[in-house]
Design a protein around this motif. Structure first.
Motif, PDB file in Angstrom:
ATOM      1  N   MET A 833      43.420 -21.160 -12.488  1.00 21.08           N
ATOM      2  CA  MET A 833      42.754 -21.856 -11.385  1.00 21.08           C
ATOM      3  C   MET A 833      43.729 -22.182 -10.266  1.00 21.08           C
ATOM      4  SD  MET A 833      39.838 -24.303 -13.086  1.00 21.08           S
ATOM      5  CE  MET A 833      40.831 -25.028 -14.359  1.00 21.08           C
ATOM      6  N   LYS A 834      45.000 -22.299 -10.597  1.00 18.29           N
ATOM      7  CA  LYS A 834      46.005 -22.582  -9.563  1.00 18.29           C
ATOM      8  C   LYS A 834      46.138 -21.430  -8.577  1.00 18.29           C
ATOM      9  CE  LYS A 834      48.774 -25.753 -12.387  1.00 18.29           C
ATOM     10  NZ  LYS A 834      50.067 -25.964 -13.083  1.00 18.29           N
ATOM     11  N   THR A 835      45.664 -20.242  -8.978  1.00 19.81           N
ATOM     12  CA  THR A 835      45.740 -19.074  -8.083  1.00 19.81           C
ATOM     13  C   THR A 835      44.497 -18.947  -7.213  1.00 19.81           C
ATOM     14  OG1 THR A 835      44.699 -17.540  -9.656  1.00 19.81           O
ATOM     15  CG2 THR A 835      47.075 -17.881  -9.862  1.00 19.81           C
ATOM     16  N   LEU A 836      43.500 -19.810  -7.442  1.00 21.13           N
ATOM     17  CA  LEU A 836      42.234 -19.700  -6.699  1.00 21.13           C
ATOM     18  C   LEU A 836      42.317 -20.422  -5.362  1.00 21.13           C
ATOM     19  CD1 LEU A 836      39.694 -20.331  -9.614  1.00 21.13           C
ATOM     20  CD2 LEU A 836      40.553 -18.137  -8.759  1.00 21.13           C
ATOM     21  N   SER A 837      41.424 -20.044  -4.502  1.00 19.80           N
ATOM     22  CA  SER A 837      41.343 -20.692  -3.187  1.00 19.80           C
ATOM     23  C   SER A 837      40.651 -22.041  -3.327  1.00 19.80           C
ATOM     24  CB  SER A 837      40.549 -19.807  -2.219  1.00 19.80           C
ATOM     25  OG  SER A 837      39.210 -19.688  -2.674  1.00 19.80           O
ATOM     26  N   ALA A 838      40.749 -22.854  -2.297  1.00 19.27           N
ATOM     27  CA  ALA A 838      40.116 -24.179  -2.309  1.00 19.27           C
ATOM     28  C   ALA A 838      38.618 -24.053  -2.478  1.00 19.27           C
ATOM     29  CB  ALA A 838      40.457 -24.915  -1.018  1.00 19.27           C
ATOM     30  N   GLU A 839      38.047 -23.023  -1.871  1.00 26.49           N
ATOM     31  CA  GLU A 839      36.604 -22.824  -1.995  1.00 26.49           C
ATOM     32  C   GLU A 839      36.213 -22.506  -3.440  1.00 26.49           C
ATOM     33  OE1 GLU A 839      32.711 -22.727  -0.884  1.00 26.49           O
ATOM     34  OE2 GLU A 839      34.436 -23.356   0.336  1.00 26.49           O
ATOM     35  N   GLU A 840      37.036 -21.630  -4.068  1.00 25.45           N
ATOM     36  CA  GLU A 840      36.764 -21.245  -5.460  1.00 25.45           C
ATOM     37  C   GLU A 840      37.008 -22.388  -6.430  1.00 25.45           C
ATOM     38  OE1 GLU A 840      37.874 -16.513  -5.594  1.00 25.45           O
ATOM     39  OE2 GLU A 840      39.519 -17.956  -5.325  1.00 25.45           O
ATOM     40  N   LEU A 841      37.865 -23.337  -6.016  1.00 24.69           N
ATOM     41  CA  LEU A 841      38.218 -24.460  -6.891  1.00 24.69           C
ATOM     42  C   LEU A 841      37.264 -25.631  -6.769  1.00 24.69           C
ATOM     43  CD1 LEU A 841      42.107 -24.843  -6.740  1.00 24.69           C
ATOM     44  CD2 LEU A 841      40.707 -24.524  -8.769  1.00 24.69           C
ATOM     45  N   LYS A 842      36.341 -25.530  -5.891  1.00 23.14           N
ATOM     46  CA  LYS A 842      35.467 -26.672  -5.584  1.00 23.14           C
ATOM     47  C   LYS A 842      34.843 -27.213  -6.878  1.00 23.14           C
ATOM     48  CE  LYS A 842      33.222 -26.449  -1.803  1.00 23.14           C
ATOM     49  NZ  LYS A 842      32.249 -26.032  -0.758  1.00 23.14           N
ATOM     50  N   GLY A 843      35.076 -28.518  -7.152  1.00 25.65           N
ATOM     51  CA  GLY A 843      34.495 -29.188  -8.312  1.00 25.65           C
ATOM     52  C   GLY A 843      35.232 -28.940  -9.610  1.00 25.65           C
ATOM     53  N   ARG A 844      36.382 -28.259  -9.569  1.00 26.91           N
ATOM     54  CA  ARG A 844      37.132 -27.954 -10.800  1.00 26.91           C
ATOM     55  C   ARG A 844      38.482 -28.651 -10.763  1.00 26.91           C
ATOM     56  NH1 ARG A 844      36.495 -21.484 -11.441  1.00 26.91           N
ATOM     57  NH2 ARG A 844      37.049 -21.941 -13.610  1.00 26.91           N
ATOM     58  N   SER A 845      38.894 -29.204 -11.896  1.00 27.60           N
ATOM     59  CA  SER A 845      40.140 -29.968 -11.972  1.00 27.60           C
ATOM     60  C   SER A 845      41.293 -29.071 -12.384  1.00 27.60           C
ATOM     61  CB  SER A 845      39.990 -31.106 -12.982  1.00 27.60           C
ATOM     62  OG  SER A 845      41.228 -31.750 -13.182  1.00 27.60           O
TER      63      SER A 845
END
Length: 931
Positions: A833-845
């Protein structure tokens, strides 16, 4: 040159000659060797450090005795008759094992088998010539009977609770006595208590007892002294009762087979006497077996002198009655019977009628005890064993599987075999299902596996020639000439017949008895003269020279190995008590200098190096460990423990790809080891996920393909196990485990097949996780957190429900393993998840929640992964010490620091105590947990 004298005249002519004191000294040494060996050299099963030294000492003693024999007989030794050629042929047996070293799959075990075969050859050659002198022959026979009777008495002492006395009798020279008790003289398995005496394996003890039961009857009938008749008659009941107490079905099935074969060698009067003596002893034994069994079970639980006295009363009373009746029969009935049947014995085929009638009688008795309720007169455990005698019984079906798998090995190693210990090394590669058996349970097939067709032909030619020549002479001549040979035929035939169904010959003492028996038959067999060319000085001296050279080689090699073994034992004893790296390493280096393929020494040294690396992070220690392990694996490529140790070395070096390759490249060696496939799939997923994060599709596909191939192998294996007969147990567990399901399911999810992922999860998890597996948020961090929480709860329940500390870890482990695997997925997903964009991370810790950290840390703590537990728990701590979850995290965190002898975190401790003054007591409770 005059013709050689053999047969009766040979014995008479040699009796005139006075036996030198040096030969008497050799005989005494040999008898002491016979007494020492059964209490020292046990089962050859891939010998370990604690058990290898007695083997090398025995080989050394055998070599020393053979050198003495060469010194005493080098002038007398002549190649005049056929039996003399057998002394030459005996050398071919260890030679075939020496040849198999070139292709051996385990050089360590192959060398040990070379020592054993050399010892057998020495025993055969020495006794072949000692037995030619009747006086020495009789002395050795009496010594063998005395040793056998002592072993029987030793076993019954243990059965009737006098294990301290039994241990005291042999503890001063046996390495199998611990805390005053001979280990497993009475063993426990699913059938209950089983008598094993010195063998620690009931079936082999049954084979030994069968041989000496018939020897005792033979000695009883042959004896011309009243005390001999009474002694041998007295021992019949203890031997028969001991056979029954072994609960050996193979012994009970093969005993009548051997009995019928032996009857064929006897005159009708002798046949009747054998049947009468055995019938009286057998019926008497059956009458006391029930109370003896009950008292033995009671005494092995709690000793009471009254119960022991009662047990010995039954046994001794019955033995005295049978001994008395035996004396009466021999004193009065035997002469009358021989007189009455004297004329009948001269008729052809008269010796067949009683054996044929015995077959019918034995069949009737077998039907009564196996097919009717008559077996109810026996103790319950014996009744159950008899009830299960059939060709569909598990042990029978399993043996047939062993035999088929052994032939697969022979197909791949046809000429020279796979070397000594070949089956033990290879069986996991060839097995049809996940059984555990380091023995083929058939001596002849195991021999074929080890030395191939060439060695097997040599061995079978050797023993069949001796049997043929002895039996031919026995039939043609006056049988009285061959009584001494018949004593030995009974021993060899009984053990070899029983070895068709078991691994008796993997016990060195049983092998010695067989070769002793072969020598005893050869000493009186029909032996025709050889051509003059055989006895030329050059041939004789050449043979003795080769024999002496080989013996000296074995002698010095055994002495070297004894020193190596002493060093290995020293290192093993130092490991738990010494803190000095150099002190422990020195003896291990001595071992590996002599024997770089010694598995245990290599594992100990590499483990020591790994521990030091963990402390100082100096990679030279890991480099040394890798060197030691790779060198050992050159000669021991099928040693699973060495491979796993090399894996741990790569893990410490951070070379996870090399660790993965070890699992991948050796899967075919352990086709039914589900743990191996679990580890391979887990590592394949971890590396594949790493490639997935790095967007390396080529490596991702490679690793995922390995995992899926392994998974398909497991699925196919599960389906294959369904084809086994319902009566045959599959052996070790082999199924789609939760860890496999987690990893394969995630691979299928990543690969775009969510339905297959769901199906895989349902295959791998049991009802304890059913609600979790059927949830709608599969593969989310919270979902993993639920699995981790459930796994801890199940492990905690197993802890509280298992009062036996030794069983706790095993009961807890399945749940702990699931929790650990789920937590590793959480960490990998967070890294992804650290490699994902802010949009892709939305709602994920991007962090592990305190709840997950707490349960994962507890699981790591209970799995004894203290460093990991400390790090996980520390990561879950917050500043809010009024929060109950945070307080619990702090308690487990501080407990893990104390448990791992790490510096205490005073700041956390102070804050915890300020929030909860009783925290110290709770921390102590965590530390005091036993698992």
């Amino acid at each position: 040159m005059s013709k050689p004298v053999y047969g009766k005249n040979a014995l008479q002519s040699r009796n005139v000659e006075k036996i030198p004191s040096a030969i008497w000294a050799l005989v005494i040494a040999f008898i002491l060797f016979l007494l020492w060996t059964p209490f020292q050299v046990g089962l050859f099963n891939g010998l370990l450090i604690d058990f290898e030294k007695p083997l090398y000492v025995s080989a050394m003693l055998g070599a020393l005795m053979l050198l003495v024999w060469i010194g005493l007989y080098y002038k007398k030794f002549q190649l005049l008759e056929q039996r003399d050629v057998l002394a030459v042929a005996a050398l071919l047996l260890p030679v075939t094992y020496a040849l198999s070293l070139f292709v051996a799959v385990s050089r360590y075990m192959a060398m040990d088998m070379l020592f054993i075969q050399s010892m057998y050859a020495a025993v055969f050659i020495i006794t072949l010539y000692l037995f030619k002198q009747k006086q020495l022959n009789v002395v050795i026979q009496n010594a063998l009977l005395a040793i056998a009777y002592f072993i029987v008495g030793f076993g019954l002492l243990n059965w009737l609770g006098s294990w301290r006395l039994a241990g005291g009798l042999v503890g001063w020279f046996s390495n199998t006595v611990q805390n005053g008790k001979y280990l497993d003289a009475v063993m426990t398995d699913s059938n209950g208590l089983r008598l094993t005496s010195i063998f620690q394996y009931a079936n082999t003890y049954a084979a030994f007892l069968m041989a000496f039961l018939f020897v005792a009857v033979f000695a009883l009938i042959r004896s011309r002294k009243w005390y001999g008749t009474l002694t041998h008659g007295f021992m019949l009941v203890p031997i028969i009762v001991s056979i029954l107490l072994t609960l050996s079905r193979g012994g009970l099935v093969l005993l009548p087979v051997v009995f019928i074969l032996l009857l064929l060698f006897l005159k009708p009067a002798q046949q009747i006497l054998w049947i009468v003596h055995l019938a009286i002893a057998g019926i008497t034994s059956l009458l006391i077996t029930n109370p003896i069994t009950t008292l033995g079970i009671e005494l092995n639980t709690k000793f009471t002198s009254s119960a022991a006295f009662k047990g010995w009363g039954f046994l001794l009373g019955a033995s005295l009655i049978v001994a008395g009746l035996g004396w009466v029969i021999q004193r009065y009935a035997a002469p009358w019977l021989e007189k009455k049947l004297g004329s009948w014995e001269s008729r052809k085929l008269t010796g067949l009628w009683i054996p044929l009638g015995s077959v019918v009688l034995i069949g009737l008795v077998a039907f009564l005890f196996v097919g009717t309720s008559a077996r109810a007169i026996l103790p319950a455990n014996m009744e159950t064993r008899l009830e299960n005698i059939n060709f569909k019984q598990h042990s029978v079906l399993e043996r047939f599987t062993f035999y088929k798998d052994a032939l697969k090995v022979v197909k791949d190693y046809p000429v020279l075999g796979a070397g000594g210990g070949g089956w033990s090394s290879l069986y996991e590669h060839y097995q049809n299902n996940p059984y555990t058996s380091r023995q083929v349970h058939n001596f002849f097939l195991q021999y074929l596996v080890e030395v191939g067709i060439l060695g097997f032909i040599v061995f079978m030619s050797f023993i069949l020639y001796i049997f043929y020549k002895y039996i031919r002479a026995y039939i043609k001549r006056d049988k009285d000439e061959y009584q001494n040979g018949f004593f030995y035929l009974i021993i060899a035939l009984s053990i070899l017949v029983h070895s068709l169904l078991d691994f008796n010959m993997s016990y060195a003492f049983m092998g010695i008895l067989v070769f002793l028996g072969l020598a005893g038959m050869a000493a009186v067999m029909e032996s025709k003269p050889l051509r003059k060319g055989w006895n030329k000085a050059g041939v004789r001296l050449g043979y003795l020279g080769v024999l002496a050279a080989c013996t000296v080689f074995i002698l010095f090699l055994s002495i070297t190995y004894i020193g190596s073994s002493n060093s290995a034992v020293k290192a093993k004893q130092l490991l738990p008590v010494s803190q000095s790296y150099e002190e422990i390493k020195a003896p291990l280096m001595e071992v590996l200098k002599t024997r770089p393929n010694h598995p245990e020494a290599a594992i100990y040294l590499s483990s020591l190096d790994q521990q030091v690396f963990s402390q100082n992070k100096d990679e030279q220690f890991l480099t040394e460990a890798e060197s030691v392990l790779t060198r050992a694996l050159e000669d021991e490529p099928y040693n699973k423990n060495l491979l796993k140790q090399l894996v741990s070395n790569y893990d410490l070096k951070g070379q996870s790809d090399k660790a993965y390759e070890i699992f991948r490249d050796n899967t075919d060696k352990f086709n039914w080891d589900i743990q191996w496939y679990e580890d391979l799939i887990s590592r394949s997923y971890a590396l594949g996920h790493e490639a997935f994060v790095q967007k390396d599709e080529v490596k991702q596909k490679e690793y995922f393909k390995t995992a899926l191939d392994a998974y398909n192998h497991v699925v196919a294996g599960v389906e294959h196990l369904k084809t086994l007969p319902t009566e045959q147990m599959q052996g070790r567990p082999f199924s789609i485990t939760p860890n496999i399901a987690l990893n394969i399911g995630k691979i299928q999810m990543i690969s775009g097949d969510p339905e297959a992922a769901k199906a895989t999860l349902k295959l791998g998890f049991n009802d304890n996780y059913a609600d979790i597996i059927n949830s709608n948020n599969l593969w989310e961090v919270d979902w993993y957190g639920t699995i981790i929480s459930r796994s801890y709860d199940l492990a905690q329940a197993a802890y509280t429900q298992t009062p036996d500390v030794t069983l706790r870890a095993g009961n807890m482990q399945p749940s702990l393993t699931i929790g650990l695997q789920a937590y590793s997925h959480v960490l990998m997903d967070i890294e992804y998840m650290k490699t994902l964009s802010a949009e892709e991370l939305k709602g994920r810790s991007l962090t592990v929640t305190p709840g997950i950290a707490l349960n994962a840390g507890k699981i790591q703590y209970l799995s004894k992964q203290l460093s990991a537990a400390t790090a996980t728990l520390h990561s879950g701590l917050t500043e809010d010490y009024s929060d109950a979850t945070n307080q619990e995290i702090a308690r487990w965190y501080l407990a893990s620091l104390i448990k791992s002898n790490t510096v205490q975190d005073q700041a956390v401790y102070n804050r915890l105590i300020a929030a909860d003054p009783t925290a110290t007591t709770k921390i102590d409770e965590i530390i005091a947990m036993q698992f």
